[in-house]
Write a protein that holds these residues in place. Structure first.
Motif, PDB file in Angstrom:
ATOM      1  N   LEU A   4       0.835  -1.371   0.081  1.00 56.11           N
ATOM      2  CA  LEU A   4       0.121   0.193   0.052  1.00 56.11           C
ATOM      3  C   LEU A   4       0.797   1.236  -0.181  1.00 56.11           C
ATOM      4  O   LEU A   4       0.374   2.294  -0.460  1.00 56.11           O
ATOM      5  CB  LEU A   4      -1.113  -0.108   1.279  1.00 56.11           C
ATOM      6  N   GLN A   5       1.945   1.354   0.542  1.00 59.40           N
ATOM      7  CA  GLN A   5       2.867   2.367   0.602  1.00 59.40           C
ATOM      8  C   GLN A   5       2.877   3.087  -0.690  1.00 59.40           C
ATOM      9  O   GLN A   5       2.973   4.491  -0.463  1.00 59.40           O
ATOM     10  CB  GLN A   5       4.192   1.984   1.155  1.00 59.40           C
ATOM     11  N   PRO A   6       3.289   2.468  -1.893  1.00 54.23           N
ATOM     12  CA  PRO A   6       3.474   3.174  -3.000  1.00 54.23           C
ATOM     13  C   PRO A   6       2.193   4.124  -3.460  1.00 54.23           C
ATOM     14  O   PRO A   6       2.296   5.547  -3.879  1.00 54.23           O
ATOM     15  CB  PRO A   6       3.746   2.430  -3.909  1.00 54.23           C
ATOM     16  N   LEU A   7       0.976   3.311  -3.229  1.00 54.30           N
ATOM     17  CA  LEU A   7      -0.233   4.180  -3.376  1.00 54.30           C
ATOM     18  C   LEU A   7      -0.341   5.593  -2.578  1.00 54.30           C
ATOM     19  O   LEU A   7      -0.657   6.478  -2.912  1.00 54.30           O
ATOM     20  CB  LEU A   7      -1.413   3.402  -3.361  1.00 54.30           C
ATOM     21  N   ALA A   8       0.021   5.087  -1.188  1.00 52.93           N
ATOM     22  CA  ALA A   8       0.040   6.372  -0.154  1.00 52.93           C
ATOM     23  C   ALA A   8       0.889   7.309  -0.636  1.00 52.93           C
ATOM     24  O   ALA A   8       0.580   8.574  -0.475  1.00 52.93           O
ATOM     25  CB  ALA A   8       0.165   5.619   1.210  1.00 52.93           C
ATOM     26  N   ALA A   9       2.121   7.142  -1.025  1.00 58.34           N
ATOM     27  CA  ALA A   9       3.178   8.008  -1.400  1.00 58.34           C
ATOM     28  C   ALA A   9       2.542   8.848  -2.497  1.00 58.34           C
ATOM     29  O   ALA A   9       2.740  10.363  -2.819  1.00 58.34           O
ATOM     30  CB  ALA A   9       4.375   7.710  -1.578  1.00 58.34           C
ATOM     31  N   ARG A  10       1.661   8.367  -3.519  1.00 62.83           N
ATOM     32  CA  ARG A  10       1.331   8.886  -4.740  1.00 62.83           C
ATOM     33  C   ARG A  10       0.088   9.922  -4.334  1.00 62.83           C
ATOM     34  O   ARG A  10      -0.205  10.924  -5.253  1.00 62.83           O
ATOM     35  CB  ARG A  10       0.849   8.036  -5.853  1.00 62.83           C
ATOM     36  N   LEU A  11      -0.572   9.594  -3.272  1.00 64.44           N
ATOM     37  CA  LEU A  11      -1.604  10.506  -2.824  1.00 64.44           C
ATOM     38  C   LEU A  11      -1.125  11.870  -2.030  1.00 64.44           C
ATOM     39  O   LEU A  11      -1.777  12.783  -1.940  1.00 64.44           O
ATOM     40  CB  LEU A  11      -2.400   9.713  -1.960  1.00 64.44           C
TER      41      LEU A  11
ATOM     42  N   GLY B  34      -5.947   9.416   3.642  1.00 62.21           N
ATOM     43  CA  GLY B  34      -6.228   8.927   5.007  1.00 62.21           C
ATOM     44  C   GLY B  34      -6.607   7.227   4.983  1.00 62.21           C
ATOM     45  O   GLY B  34      -6.617   6.524   5.951  1.00 62.21           O
ATOM     46  N   LEU B  35      -7.370   6.904   4.020  1.00 64.82           N
ATOM     47  CA  LEU B  35      -7.994   5.487   3.943  1.00 64.82           C
ATOM     48  C   LEU B  35      -6.816   4.583   3.702  1.00 64.82           C
ATOM     49  O   LEU B  35      -6.819   3.661   4.517  1.00 64.82           O
ATOM     50  CB  LEU B  35      -8.834   5.444   3.171  1.00 64.82           C
ATOM     51  N   VAL B  36      -5.799   5.090   2.975  1.00 63.74           N
ATOM     52  CA  VAL B  36      -4.501   4.139   2.792  1.00 63.74           C
ATOM     53  C   VAL B  36      -3.884   4.141   3.914  1.00 63.74           C
ATOM     54  O   VAL B  36      -3.257   3.080   4.399  1.00 63.74           O
ATOM     55  CB  VAL B  36      -4.007   4.591   1.454  1.00 63.74           C
TER      56      VAL B  36
END
Length: 164
Positions: A126-133, A146-148
């Motif tokens: 999940l961390q790459p998705l969180a970083a892109r947000l 926040g969801l991620v």
């Protein structure tokens, strides 16, 4: 009398400083725009910081609530199925977790730190998705972030899920 709800509330209050130290940097990242503003060709328009921060925390709380509902549903299903030994084991586990939280917050216990490692494989995905947000420019982006980020491994969350 069941003291577990009061104990979990007290643990939540006591863990506040832990959360500020661990999650404070993440929330600060919302104000980062990436790079120097003096070289920006197109101005970046962002929603007010307080709105983004509230949305981010609403996203995290939504994740925690969903995980708590799933844990509570699992415990409720075990209870409804007459799995009393499982209920007793889960109740004992929740009380042990409260003791471990106290030790963890006092700096005397590392067991919960090892427990956080259980969530690391999911977080690595999940961390790459969180970083892109990040940086979140709108409340909707902040809520999604926040969801991620709500899946970030956290012993405090795991303890509350054990109680649920």
């Amino acid at each position: 009398m069941d003291f577990l709800p009061a104990a979990m509330f007290a643990a939540g209050l006591a863990s506040g400083l832990h959360c500020v130290g661990m999650c404070g940097g993440i929330v600060t990242a919302f104000d980062a725009r990436g790079g120097s503003r003096r070289f920006a060709v197109i101005p970046v328009r962002q929603a007010p910081a307080w709105g983004r921060r509230l949305a981010f925390n609403a996203g995290r709380i939504s994740t925690y609530a969903a995980a708590g509902a799933a844990a509570g549903l699992l415990g409720g299903a075990a209870y409804a199925a007459g799995a009393l030994p499982a209920q007793v084991a889960l109740n004992v586990a929740a009380n042990i977790m409260l003791v471990l939280i106290g030790l963890y917050l006092a700096g005397a216990g590392r067991v919960l730190g090892r427990l956080e490692e259980l969530g690391a494989p999911l977080w690595r995905r999940l961390q790459p998705l969180a970083a892109r947000l990040l940086p979140a420019r709108t409340p909707a982006q902040a809520y999604a972030a926040g969801l991620v980020w709500g899946w970030l491994p956290c012993a405090m969350v795991y303890a509350a899920l054990a109680a649920a």
